[in-house]
Design a protein around this motif. Structure first.
Motif, short mmCIF file in Angstrom:
data_model
loop_
_atom_site.label_atom_id
_atom_site.label_comp_id
_atom_site.label_asym_id
_atom_site.label_seq_id
_atom_site.Cartn_x
_atom_site.Cartn_y
_atom_site.Cartn_z
N LEU A 85 -63.95 31.22 33.64
CA LEU A 85 -63.36 29.46 33.93
C LEU A 85 -64.53 28.70 34.51
CD1 LEU A 85 -60.65 28.95 35.12
CD2 LEU A 85 -61.12 30.21 37.47
N GLU A 86 -64.52 27.66 34.18
CA GLU A 86 -64.52 26.34 34.00
C GLU A 86 -64.12 24.96 35.05
OE1 GLU A 86 -67.73 23.96 32.10
OE2 GLU A 86 -66.41 23.93 30.58
N HIS A 87 -65.35 25.04 36.34
CA HIS A 87 -65.24 23.67 36.49
C HIS A 87 -66.37 23.25 36.34
CE1 HIS A 87 -61.33 25.73 39.43
NE2 HIS A 87 -61.25 25.12 37.95
N ILE A 88 -66.05 21.66 35.65
CA ILE A 88 -67.23 21.26 35.42
C ILE A 88 -67.69 19.95 36.26
CG2 ILE A 88 -68.45 19.13 33.91
CD1 ILE A 88 -66.97 20.79 31.37
N GLU A 89 -66.05 19.32 36.61
CA GLU A 89 -66.47 18.46 37.58
C GLU A 89 -67.35 18.94 39.11
OE1 GLU A 89 -62.35 20.80 38.45
OE2 GLU A 89 -63.98 19.60 36.77
N ALA A 90 -67.14 20.71 39.59
CA ALA A 90 -67.95 20.79 40.62
C ALA A 90 -68.98 20.70 40.64
CB ALA A 90 -67.39 22.21 40.84
N ASN A 91 -69.69 20.53 39.10
CA ASN A 91 -71.61 20.32 38.58
C ASN A 91 -71.71 21.85 39.76
OD1 ASN A 91 -73.41 19.47 36.87
ND2 ASN A 91 -74.10 18.53 38.83
N ASP A 92 -71.33 22.77 40.23
CA ASP A 92 -72.17 24.13 41.08
C ASP A 92 -71.85 24.94 39.51
OD1 ASP A 92 -73.20 25.09 43.03
OD2 ASP A 92 -71.52 25.91 43.68
N ILE A 93 -73.50 25.14 39.86
CA ILE A 93 -72.85 26.64 38.74
C ILE A 93 -73.36 28.00 38.85
CG2 ILE A 93 -74.83 27.69 37.28
CD1 ILE A 93 -76.16 24.84 36.23
N HIS A 94 -72.03 28.87 38.73
CA HIS A 94 -71.89 30.18 39.81
C HIS A 94 -72.91 30.97 38.83
CE1 HIS A 94 -69.23 29.95 42.97
NE2 HIS A 94 -69.68 28.90 42.51
N GLY A 95 -73.87 32.20 39.30
CA GLY A 95 -74.76 33.08 37.75
C GLY A 95 -73.40 34.02 37.73
N ILE A 96 -73.54 34.50 36.35
CA ILE A 96 -72.22 35.39 35.83
C ILE A 96 -72.95 36.48 34.52
CG2 ILE A 96 -69.85 33.78 35.11
CD1 ILE A 96 -70.69 33.32 32.43
N GLY A 97 -74.22 36.45 34.86
CA GLY A 97 -74.93 37.49 34.55
C GLY A 97 -74.54 39.36 35.01
N GLU A 98 -73.78 39.21 36.11
CA GLU A 98 -73.45 40.82 36.91
C GLU A 98 -72.04 40.39 37.05
OE1 GLU A 98 -77.00 41.78 39.81
OE2 GLU A 98 -77.13 39.64 39.57
N THR A 99 -71.00 39.46 37.19
CA THR A 99 -70.80 39.75 38.15
C THR A 99 -68.97 40.43 37.81
OG1 THR A 99 -71.11 37.42 38.30
CG2 THR A 99 -68.75 37.86 38.77
N SER A 100 -68.78 40.44 35.95
CA SER A 100 -67.76 41.23 35.62
C SER A 100 -67.95 42.04 35.42
CB SER A 100 -67.29 39.94 34.30
OG SER A 100 -68.79 40.43 33.40
N LEU A 101 -69.33 43.10 35.49
CA LEU A 101 -69.44 44.09 35.54
C LEU A 101 -68.75 44.96 36.91
CD1 LEU A 101 -70.82 47.11 34.96
CD2 LEU A 101 -72.76 46.79 36.23
N PRO A 102 -68.52 44.81 37.97
CA PRO A 102 -67.76 45.41 38.89
C PRO A 102 -66.49 45.68 39.00
CG PRO A 102 -69.95 43.79 40.32
CD PRO A 102 -69.34 43.68 38.84
N PRO A 103 -65.53 44.93 38.05
CA PRO A 103 -64.13 45.56 38.32
C PRO A 103 -63.99 46.31 36.89
CG PRO A 103 -64.75 43.03 37.30
CD PRO A 103 -65.93 43.85 38.47
N ALA A 104 -65.05 46.48 36.58
CA ALA A 104 -64.48 47.30 35.36
C ALA A 104 -64.21 48.65 35.41
CB ALA A 104 -65.96 47.33 34.23
N MET A 105 -65.10 48.88 36.53
CA MET A 105 -65.08 51.00 36.83
C MET A 105 -63.10 50.78 37.30
SD MET A 105 -68.14 49.50 36.31
CE MET A 105 -69.26 49.92 38.32
N PRO A 106 -62.87 50.29 38.55
CA PRO A 106 -61.94 50.58 38.93
C PRO A 106 -60.30 49.84 37.73
CG PRO A 106 -62.79 49.09 39.90
CD PRO A 106 -63.84 49.14 38.99
N ALA A 107 -61.35 49.15 37.21
CA ALA A 107 -59.61 48.50 36.95
C ALA A 107 -59.33 49.27 35.77
CB ALA A 107 -60.01 47.72 35.36
#
Length: 770
Positions: free
Chosen positions: A711-733
């Motif tokens: 998900l991208e919101h270019i207008e916010a011009n705020d960069i959220h790191g994603i190098g780890e973020t999508s890892l934690p939900p994998a195990m419980p899902a």
């Protein structure tokens, strides 16, 4: 003043050609004239007193140039042989006793690796074996052997560290969070659930194991090393050798993967000490088996109590977390903070109570690992969310949606959530796999299919600091001096993009330096999914300063206001009048300065109260969701992933290709830890410390169908790191999907076929008894 250029998009990585041709230089490729090779003698015991070490035969072996033991270090007053990012509790070589099987006891530097290995076999060590503890329950039991008899040695550390060690126990540190009135909320709740969840230690398995080359030249300690934190290593070595940081130089080429394993000091002290003793450069390069006992992910036990109302609102949560930090603290005292507060989850819970402990045991040290304690927390709270929904007959999706944070609601650490996208991410994930809570498991023969969901929140290290310098040359090219470490995540590409768009340059006109603590400015480290945001902000600040200088120089030449000028393709011109433009290089030459220089310093603000854990936990909150469809063979217990959707909020995407690759990498990490990754110990001895016995995910294990929702919101011009973020939900899902398919609820990772079959047998026996 003219606005910056529009966001630039770039496919892939700038060094892709070098990578596919195997031409990227790594630390292990460095060869220095006269270089020796080091090997380490390691303890066979998990806990033992060192009675004596006799290295005389090793020293006499032809080709051996230096041998060091803990006793050699202990008798010197010109060094301080201890290190650690918070507690200085680890010696370069064990002195009084060893604390895990694999603890280095002696080190040899020789003309080649074979001679060094032969010398190790000539070192005689007498041990007095001591009682040991391997899990947190044993370590905290009354009368348990104490791993560290002496009080912790403290030194300079990070601003966000909260230290609360408990003397004469194995409690290394304790983090507390207190929000609201938990006891009152539990008393008023309609339902209260209490469950226990465990995660095992696992290995990072970077392709490149720890390695470095150290040499001393004219009193300067030089180390080229595979580290994610050059400045932390520099500070550590300066402390060990009792010299100023200006006397230590750390250089870092591209890493062959890190995932947290290469944060902080690891093999550099012993390499530098051997180089000093031998008077020659020394290389140390760990074997895969040594890598397994150098650093691990924290094993953990989490006891979670959650109160809900009849209308499916979460009103209270109490978590007690015991993180097994192993024999030495490493960064465990900080990780328990992130992992502890993360048990609050992405939920609007008015009352939260957390006690999170780092516990010493006689296992290999545990430290930073991709996800940084959040994976362990998410396994607990997202598994419990489904357990609550199942027991009360609620749709797991609707239950989550009713409780997910929105803008303006307080997160677990007390500050208001902003830029929240949890509901958007989870809703999209559920839609992509065709979620329907009324859908029954689909069975064909012995195989059954079902779906599962999870949604998580992750903080980034706060406060933290990154600095960058920019240099615009007389030919109009731009150099960025940065200590960000490239380790396959595309840091150099991302920083090049941000720098180029700030001056409207082509990417081939921008170069990014490699970390060199003598040359490149300070960076706290490449970790915590902070690089593109924190270092990227520093780069943009420095480039913004260069931009201002160019506009001021051009304004004088063109007799115009800087506000009426614009930067276009390496030239400054009056707005919309390209025939009066001046090239950047001409402006630099006209300034007679040789180049234009600028610095950028980004320092985030925040921190938590040591008694309540309230304050600012993260400069912004990373958000992700996962949805999965699994197929379970009821005859074998084997689990296959059919569909997987990963949703993650990126703010602005700087490099779309790399964003996708990072997210797919997280899926691989997550499914491995969900289904089979586990370091197995017997009496403190690692039983699967090699890649023949320790399984990591392969392409054959990947889901048959993968979809990504970045998900991208270019207008916010705020960069959220994603190098780890999508890892934690994998195990419980995955765990939630397995439960819906089989009725077997597994709360201790990994979800192996054996556990599934045991659960099926237990359920059949219970149904038969009823």
């Amino acid at each position: 003043m003219a606005a910056a250029a529009a966001p630039m998009r770039v496919p892939g990585m700038l060094d892709a050609n070098l990578r596919v041709r195997g031409r990227v230089p790594y630390a292990m490729d460095l060869n220095v004239v006269g270089m020796l090779h080091a090997k380490l003698l390691r303890s066979p015991y998990a806990h033992a007193r060192i009675v004596s070490v006799d290295a005389s035969r090793a020293r006499a072996l032809s080709g051996v140039r230096a041998v060091l033991t803990g006793a050699d270090l202990a008798e010197r007053d010109d060094i301080y042989p201890y290190y650690g990012p918070i507690f200085r509790d680890q010696a370069a070589l064990a002195m009084d006793k060893v604390r895990f099987a694999g603890d280095p006891v002696a080190a040899v530097a020789a003309d080649d690796a074979d001679i060094a290995q032969a010398a190790l076999e000539l070192i005689d060590v007498e041990y007095e074996e001591l009682p040991a503890v391997f899990d947190v329950d044993a370590a905290l039991a009354a009368g348990a052997p104490i791993v560290h008899d002496e009080p912790p040695r403290l030194g300079q550390t990070f601003a966000d560290i909260i230290v609360r060690a408990e003397a004469d126990t194995n409690i290394c540190n304790h983090f507390k969070l207190r929000k609201g009135d938990v006891e009152r909320a539990f008393a008023e709740a309609d339902h209260v659930f209490e469950n226990e969840f465990t995660s095992p230690p696992v290995q990072h398995v970077p392709m490149e194991t720890h390695n470095c080359v150290a040499w001393i030249d004219a009193g300067i300690i030089n180390v080229t090393t595979a580290t994610q934190m050059p400045f932390a290593v520099r500070a550590s070595l300066a402390e060990i050798f009792r010299v100023s940081q200006a006397k230590v130089r750390i250089t870092t080429p591209t890493l062959g993967g890190g995932y947290g394993a290469k944060t902080y000091t690891k093999v550099e002290p012993i390499a530098a000490l051997l180089a000093q003793a031998a008077g020659r450069p020394v290389r140390i390069h760990l074997t895969r088996e040594e890598e397994f006992v150098t650093i691990t992910k924290h094993g953990v036990k989490i006891r979670m109590k959650t109160g809900v109302t009849n209308d499916a609102r979460i009103v209270a949560r109490q978590s007690t977390c015991w993180f097994n930090t192993g024999a030495y603290a490493d960064i465990g005292p900080r990780l328990i903070k992130n992992g502890g507060y993360a048990t609050g989850g992405p939920h609007d819970i008015p009352n939260v109570w957390v006690d999170s402990y780092a516990v010493y045991t006689n296992l290999p040290p545990a430290g930073a690992f991709r996800g940084y304690g959040v994976s362990q927390a998410a396994w607990a709270y997202e598994t419990q969310m489904d357990m609550i929904a199942a027991q009360l007959g609620w749709d797991p999706l609707e239950f989550r949606m009713k409780n997910l944070l929105e803008d303006g609601q307080a997160v677990m650490t007390g500050e208001d959530m902003f830029d929240a996208h949890f509901k958007e991410l989870l809703g999209s994930a559920a839609e992509r796999i065709g979620w329907d809570s009324a859908e029954q498991p689909q069975r064909t023969g012995s195989k059954v299919r079902a779906k599962g969901l999870a949604c998580i929140i992750k903080g980034t290290v706060t406060p933290s600091t990154s600095t960058a310098a920019a240099k615009l040359n007389e030919d109009g090219s731009l150099q960025i001096l940065s200590s960000a470490v490239e380790m396959g995540q595309g840091a150099e590409t991302a920083l090049s993009v941000l720098a180029a768009e700030g001056l409207d340059l082509r990417l081939d006109q921008v170069s990014i330096s490699r970390p060199d603590t003598d040359v490149t400015p300070y960076d706290q480290g490449t970790s915590s999914s902070r690089n593109t945001y924190s270092m990227g902000t520093a780069v943009r600040m420095a480039v913004g300063d260069i931009r201002t200088q160019l506009l001021e120089l051009a304004a004088a030449e063109l007799e115009a206001s800087p506000d009426d000028l614009e930067l276009v393709a390496g030239r400054v011109q009056p707005r919309g009048v390209p025939d009066k433009s001046i090239a950047y290089g001409d402006l630099v030459r006209g300034s007679r300065s040789g180049n234009l220089l600028a610095n950028g310093v980004y320092a985030s603000k925040g921190g938590l109260d040591p008694e309540t854990g309230q304050g600012i936990g993260s400069v912004h909150w990373h958000q992700a969701a996962a949805a999965v469809e699994v197929e379970v063979d009821l005859d074998t217990g084997k689990i296959d992933l059919l569909k997987y959707h990963a949703g993650v909020y990126a703010g602005r995407i700087v490099n779309p290709v790399q964003a996708e690759l990072q997210t797919e990498g997280n899926i691989a990490f997550g499914l491995g830890q969900a289904l089979f990754e586990e370091m197995i110990f017997d009496g403190g001895q690692l039983q699967n410390g090699n890649l023949g016995d320790y399984m990591i995910a392969s392409m054959e294990d990947m889901p048959k169908e993968i979809s990504l929702g970045i998900l991208e919101h270019i207008e916010a011009n705020d960069i959220h790191g994603i190098g780890e973020t999508s890892l934690p939900p994998a195990m419980p899902a995955i765990g939630n999907a397995v439960y819906r398919a089989t009725g077997v609820r597994i709360t201790d990772l990994p979800i192996t076929p054996e556990k599934v079959l045991r659960g099926l047998r237990a359920r059949a026996a219970q149904e038969s008894a009823e």
